[in-house]
Design an enzyme around this catalytic site. Structure first.
Site, PDB file in Angstrom:
ATOM      1  N   GLU A 122       0.821  -1.212   0.000  1.00  0.00           N
ATOM      2  CA  GLU A 122       0.000   0.000   0.000  1.00  0.00           C
ATOM      3  C   GLU A 122       0.855   1.262   0.000  1.00  0.00           C
ATOM      4  OE1 GLU A 122      -4.197   1.185   0.712  1.00  0.00           O
ATOM      5  OE2 GLU A 122      -3.052  -0.213  -0.460  1.00  0.00           O
ATOM      6  N   ASP A 123       1.868   1.287   0.847  1.00  0.00           N
ATOM      7  CA  ASP A 123       2.549   2.545   1.130  1.00  0.00           C
ATOM      8  C   ASP A 123       3.949   2.693   0.538  1.00  0.00           C
ATOM      9  OD1 ASP A 123       0.343   3.134   2.575  1.00  0.00           O
ATOM     10  OD2 ASP A 123       1.209   2.665   4.533  1.00  0.00           O
TER      11      ASP A 123
END
Ligand code: MN
Length: 765
Positions: A122-123
């Site tokens: 995700e990051d």
């Protein structure tokens, strides 16, 4: 620093810190802007957490190989480098804390490693492909699942959908570890929520209370659920929280002394009676006290189980013995005695409950159960199933049966690792949970298709549906949807439902709507045919339908017991009454048809025109002279299994045996008739039009490959169209096919083209 920490581990845990000291001297990091001291502090903090994690893993699972966890930690440190949390801590602390919660739950190295990696897709710039390469299929699959759930924006949902969302989260994962990681992740986020903006706090706390705490509850994770609820409660209702906190705090000291006292009294009595049992006590959780106050409109003094005691015995007989001892010691509150041992809750929860009042007037609740019952209530995922959530439905009973099975497996499988990987969540096997692009949840039956989805959105959307994009990819209307799919319906004005849809539409609503549309439109067509038949018949009398008075038609309709002239025309169209028969009643007596002058167009040709029917090399067994036409709904071709239906006045319609119309009540069984293809295979050089639809990558050379396959099979292309959407294309071709074998040769060839995902024969041509 833990004692188990050794020199080798130290080097493994600190490589970054050591190099940072060597190379980063006297300058700040370009990437993070952190100075040397900050960089070292970061490394030390994460390394301390990491050691804590490793020692917990070693304590809980001494036989496990922790190499995967070490690798995941190093990967996570590397890829989150320079990222900070809102608290100002290095980001990697978050995956580490998440992993710690999982280790505390005694989870396996795969789950803990996935916990360490849960935010990396995700990051950071990492992809699931990287994770798969580095950590294998299992870890990648779990990280993917966690990422998928993370993408759902629960806040945009309407509140009444909360239950659906909870079900959906459970339905869309196939490995329970995905949910456990999500819960651990949420637990740490809730523990550090103070660092976020008030808006974010509200959103996350509400989501936790509505989605995650109930999921933990459902899985029997009472401890996690309790903490999530209390942490959320603080933000969703700060005043309510503060009230309860003050009430409890003002009584805590006195309460703890009181509980210690009654415990001592009870322990002495148990000893006297020769019963060996554990006695525990606690003050109830804030959120559950609050709920009780709100629901029962009572004050904190009236809550009987603000203080609670639990007695855990060695046998069921002892439970009842303890029960008697307690009621001899203290006065029971009327109506508060519950025997869940004799009558277990539907969730298999077993315990004796009673509330009593101590000599000083303070009430408290007592739960008495055996060690085994206690374990079930505390740890089994069935433990808190639907507890306090209202009556259990028949469906829930089925799910409970499944859960009971799971609990039994858990007993049989000594290795929890193996147990977890064998546990596939299937709590809601009969439903799939899908989304509109705007995030509305659409609940559909299992194996539902975009058609079901489209009708769930709106009838008009359903009627005009031509396809769908699922998670951004084009799919055919027969595509089976899965939980978590984002579905965008593609509709085309003027497109109409087809009877064929009934063979794959799953939802009652879609099926009803399709049937309704077909009934209405079939009737329209029948009226049109009836009108034409009457018109043809009337020409024999040198009059036209328009010359026939409405009231005459109405009169005849009434004679037949029908409401309106249209009903009469429809019945003629359906073949119930002949045009001649009806016309005879409409026209005044004495009018006779013209002799010897048959109208140019015969009745059969009218029907042929309306239905597009064309007789073919098909033999109707035992009836050589019947008019035969290939049914337009399935357009059977030579070689296919076929079946005939005698239509009144329209000849024999020949369908493919597997045509959905044959299955779907269109005809009465007595009208069925055996038919077969005339002559040997390939004898008649008939060319049957067949339309194929292909889904493929929109790439250079694709069309050339498709046409080459078709050309090599010597099939004529009558028509071809393509439509490309974001890298994918739909190609439709209309081909002249000589027989089934010919068709199969072509479809097999097409399926071999790289990037061509699907070939299907369209029923209509
Ligand atoms: Mn996270």
């Amino acid at each position: 620093m833990p004692q188990s920490y050794n020199r080798k581990e130290c080097r493994r845990g600190f490589p970054r810190a050591r190099f940072s000291v060597v190379f980063a001297r006297r300058r700040t990091s370009k990437r993070t802007g952190m100075n040397l001291r900050q960089q070292i502090a970061t490394s030390v903090l994460s390394a301390t957490k990491y050691r804590e994690l490793m020692s917990m893993m070693r304590a809980n699972r001494p036989n496990d190989d922790l190499d995967l966890v070490r690798k995941a930690y190093e990967f996570s440190v590397k890829h989150h480098e320079g990222q900070l949390r809102a608290s100002g801590e290095p980001y990697v602390v978050h995956p580490l804390e998440t992993a710690l919660v999982l280790a505390e739950m005694k989870m396996d190295p795969v789950a803990v490693a996935a916990g360490l990696l849960h935010d990396s897709v995700e990051d950071t710039s990492v992809t699931t492909v990287d994770i798969r390469k580095e950590f294998g299929e299992q870890v990648a699959h779990i990280v993917e699942g966690v990422t998928k759930i993370g993408k759902i924006d629960f806040a945009s949902q309407e509140e009444r959908q909360a239950e659906n969302l909870r079900k959906m989260v459970l339905a869309m994962v196939d490995d329970i570890r995905v949910v456990l990681i999500k819960l651990a992740d949420r637990l740490h986020n809730m523990r550090t929520l103070e660092h976020l903006s008030p808006e974010r706090q509200q959103k996350i706390a509400r989501e936790t209370l509505e989605i995650y705490a109930p999921i933990a509850h459902r899985l029997g994770m009472g401890k996690v659920r309790g903490e999530l609820e209390d942490l959320s409660f603080r933000y969703t209702d700060p005043t309510g929280y503060e009230d309860v906190r003050q009430l409890v705090e003002s009584r805590r000291k006195q309460g703890e002394q009181f509980l210690a006292h009654v415990q001592d009294v009870l322990r002495d009595k148990l000893k006297e009676a020769g019963i060996s049992a554990r006695v525990e006590s606690r003050i109830k959780r804030f959120f559950s006290i609050h709920n009780k106050l709100v629901k029962q409109r009572i004050t904190v003094d009236q809550v009987y189980d603000l203080f609670a005691m639990r007695v855990i015995t060695q046998s069921v007989q002892d439970c009842y013995a303890v029960f008697g001892i307690i009621h001899n010691l203290w006065r029971p509150v009327p109506g508060r005695i519950k025997d869940f041992i004799a009558m277990p809750r539907p969730n298999f929860y077993q315990s004796l409950h009673t509330s009593v009042i101590a000599e000083n007037g303070i009430p408290f609740e007592v739960q008495i159960r055996t060690e085994e019952m206690h374990k079930m209530a505390e740890e089994g995922i069935a433990a808190h199933w639907k507890y306090k959530d209202g009556p259990i439905s028949a469906k829930d009973e089925q799910r409970l049966a499944w859960l009971r099975q799971v609990v039994e497996w858990q007993r049989d499988v000594p290795d929890p690792n193996e147990f977890l990987s064998s546990l596939k969540i299937d709590l809601y096997p009969e439903e799939v949970y899908t989304f509109t692009p705007k995030g509305k949840v659409i609940v559909l039956p299992r194996d539902a298709t975009p058609i079901d989805f489209a009708f769930a959105v709106h009838t008009d959307v359903g009627n005009t549906c031509v396809g769908a994009r699922v998670n951004g990819r084009m799919v055919p209307i027969r595509h089976k949807l899965h939980s978590g799919d984002i579905v965008e319906v593609i509709s085309q004005a003027g497109h109409k439902p087809s009877r064929d849809w009934l063979s794959f539409a799953k939802s009652t609503r879609a099926r009803q709507k399709i049937r309704h549309w077909l009934n209405v439109h079939q009737r329209e067509r029948a009226i049109e045919i009836g009108r034409k038949l009457i018109d043809k018949e009337a020409r024999k009398y040198r009059i036209a339908l328009k010359d026939i008075r409405e009231e005459d038609l109405q009169r005849v309709a009434s004679n037949y017991g029908l409401g309106r002239p249209d009903d009469l025309l429809a019945d003629i169209g359906y073949g119930k009454y002949s045009a001649k028969q009806v016309l005879g009643r409409v026209l005044p007596a004495g009018i006779t048809p013209l002799e010897g002058e048959e109208p140019k167009q015969s009745v059969t040709s009218v029907i042929r025109r309306v239905f597009g029917g064309k007789s073919d090399a098909i033999i109707v067994k035992g009836h050589g002279d019947l008019m035969v036409y290939r049914a337009r709904c399935c357009n059977p071709i030579r070689g296919e299994a076929i079946v005939g239906y005698v239509t009144r006045g329209k000849g024999v319609a020949v369908h493919a045996t597997k045509c959905s119309n044959v299955v779907n009540l269109m005809y009465e069984p007595e009208r069925r008739i055996d038919v077969e293809w005339a002559g040997g295979a390939g004898e008649a050089a008939a060319a049957y039009p067949v339309r194929l639809q292909m889904l493929c990558d929109d790439r250079f050379g694709m069309l050339k490959q498709i046409t080459t396959v078709i050309g090599d099979a010597h099939a004529n292309i009558r028509d071809m169209s393509t439509r490309a959407v974001s890298g994918e294309a739909t190609v439709e071709v209309l081909l002249d096919i000589s027989d089934l074998e010919h068709l199969e040769l072509i479809t097999a060839g097409l399926r071999k083209i790289p990037g061509l995902h699907e070939v299907q024969r369209m029923k209509k041509v």
